[in-house]
Enzyme design. Structure first.
Site, mmCIF file in Angstrom:
data_model
loop_
_atom_site.group_PDB
_atom_site.id
_atom_site.type_symbol
_atom_site.label_atom_id
_atom_site.label_comp_id
_atom_site.label_asym_id
_atom_site.label_seq_id
_atom_site.Cartn_x
_atom_site.Cartn_y
_atom_site.Cartn_z
ATOM 1 N N ASP A 78 23.221 -31.571 -41.512
ATOM 2 C CA ASP A 78 24.006 -30.624 -42.286
ATOM 3 C C ASP A 78 24.928 -31.423 -43.198
ATOM 4 O O ASP A 78 25.566 -32.381 -42.748
ATOM 5 C CB ASP A 78 24.824 -29.730 -41.349
ATOM 6 C CG ASP A 78 25.610 -28.681 -42.112
ATOM 7 O OD1 ASP A 78 24.974 -27.803 -42.725
ATOM 8 O OD2 ASP A 78 26.855 -28.752 -42.108
ATOM 9 N N ASN A 86 29.915 -27.756 -54.588
ATOM 10 C CA ASN A 86 29.431 -26.730 -55.518
ATOM 11 C C ASN A 86 30.582 -26.102 -56.297
ATOM 12 O O ASN A 86 30.474 -25.893 -57.504
ATOM 13 C CB ASN A 86 28.681 -25.630 -54.756
ATOM 14 C CG ASN A 86 27.210 -25.952 -54.568
ATOM 15 O OD1 ASN A 86 26.644 -26.756 -55.288
ATOM 16 N ND2 ASN A 86 26.609 -25.319 -53.592
ATOM 17 N N HIS A 91 26.957 -25.885 -59.255
ATOM 18 C CA HIS A 91 25.720 -25.799 -58.477
ATOM 19 C C HIS A 91 24.675 -26.826 -58.922
ATOM 20 O O HIS A 91 23.865 -27.268 -58.113
ATOM 21 C CB HIS A 91 25.146 -24.384 -58.542
ATOM 22 C CG HIS A 91 25.962 -23.403 -57.767
ATOM 23 N ND1 HIS A 91 25.836 -23.256 -56.418
ATOM 24 C CD2 HIS A 91 26.941 -22.541 -58.164
ATOM 25 C CE1 HIS A 91 26.679 -22.338 -55.995
ATOM 26 N NE2 HIS A 91 27.366 -21.893 -57.040
ATOM 27 N N ASP A 95 22.748 -29.086 -56.357
ATOM 28 C CA ASP A 95 21.286 -29.198 -56.337
ATOM 29 C C ASP A 95 20.862 -30.655 -56.457
ATOM 30 O O ASP A 95 19.944 -31.112 -55.780
ATOM 31 C CB ASP A 95 20.667 -28.381 -57.471
ATOM 32 C CG ASP A 95 20.821 -26.885 -57.278
ATOM 33 O OD1 ASP A 95 21.251 -26.447 -56.180
ATOM 34 O OD2 ASP A 95 20.521 -26.144 -58.240
ATOM 35 N N ASP A 121 22.278 -26.282 -47.248
ATOM 36 C CA ASP A 121 22.485 -27.730 -47.150
ATOM 37 C C ASP A 121 22.019 -28.277 -45.809
ATOM 38 O O ASP A 121 22.496 -29.302 -45.354
ATOM 39 C CB ASP A 121 23.963 -28.049 -47.375
ATOM 40 C CG ASP A 121 24.864 -27.390 -46.343
ATOM 41 O OD1 ASP A 121 24.394 -26.493 -45.624
ATOM 42 O OD2 ASP A 121 26.043 -27.774 -46.256
#
Length: 168
Positions: A78, A86, A91, A95, A121
C-alpha cells in the site's frame, strides 16, 4: 507466426461421380492479433499494465492448485500518503507514481511471480517458493526499497509504503 485458416470441402463431380477436394486458405492474422490484444487488455490493469485483481487472483488460485505442496508468500503493498500526493501534485503525478512503481515491481520479481493491482494505490505480489520466514522478510524489505526508490521522485509529499506478508 502468421494465422491462416484452412477450409476443406469435399465435392462430387456431377459428370463422373469422382470425389474432389477443394482447399481454401484465408489470412486471418489481423483479426487474431486484435483478438489477442482484447484478451490481454481484459487481463491487465489499464494504467499500470500489471494483472488486474480478478486475473491475478485466478493466477494465484491456479498456482495453489498445482503447487499446493510448496511454500509461497503473498505481499500486500500500500502506498502511504497517496491521497496527499494526488491532492498536492495532481492525479497525473499520482498516476505517474503508480506506473513507475508497477514497472519497478515487475523488474524486481521473477517472471514466475504474480503482480496484481487491487485498486487505487494497493498492489499484491505472489511469490512462488518463498516460504521461509527470513527469506519472506528479506523479499519484503526489497519490495519496500522499490517503493522508497520511486517515492524519491516526489519529494514535495512524503510518500512511503506499507507491506503485509502472508505465507502459504
Amino acid at each position: 507466426v502468421r494465422w491462416i485458416r484452412n477450409d476443406v470441402h469435399f465435392l462430387t463431380d456431377a459428370d463422373n461421380n469422382h470425389l474432389c477436394v477443394m482447399l481454401s486458405a484465408r489470412d486471418i492474422n489481423n483479426s487474431k492479433v486484435e483478438e489477442q490484444k482484447l484478451k490481454d487488455a481484459a487481463k491487465l490493469d489499464r494504467m499500470t499494465k500489471v494483472f488486474n485483481r480478478e486475473t491475478a487472483m485466478e493466477e494465484i488460485r491456479q498456482i495453489l492448485r498445482q503447487e499446493s505442496d510448496k511454500g509461497h508468500s503473498l505481499y500486500m503493498l500500500d502506498v502511504d500518503n497517496f491521497k496527499a500526493l494526488n491532492d498536492t501534485l495532481g492525479h497525473q503525478a499520482g498516476d505517474g507514481l503508480l506506473i513507475r512503481l508497477a514497472n519497478k515491481l515487475k523488474e524486481s520479481v521473477r517472471e514466475t511471480d504474480v503482480i496484481g493491482r487491487i485498486g487505487g494505490d494497493e498492489f499484491f505480489i505472489f511469490m512462488r517458493e518463498v516460504s521461509e520466514q527470513n527469506c519472506a522478510e528479506h523479499r519484503a524489505k526489497q519490495l519496500m526499497s522499490v517503493i522508497s526508490e520511486v517515492a524519491k521522485d516526489f519529494l514535495q509529499v512524503k510518500v512511503s509504503g506499507s507491506i503485509g506478508i502472508s505465507r502459504y
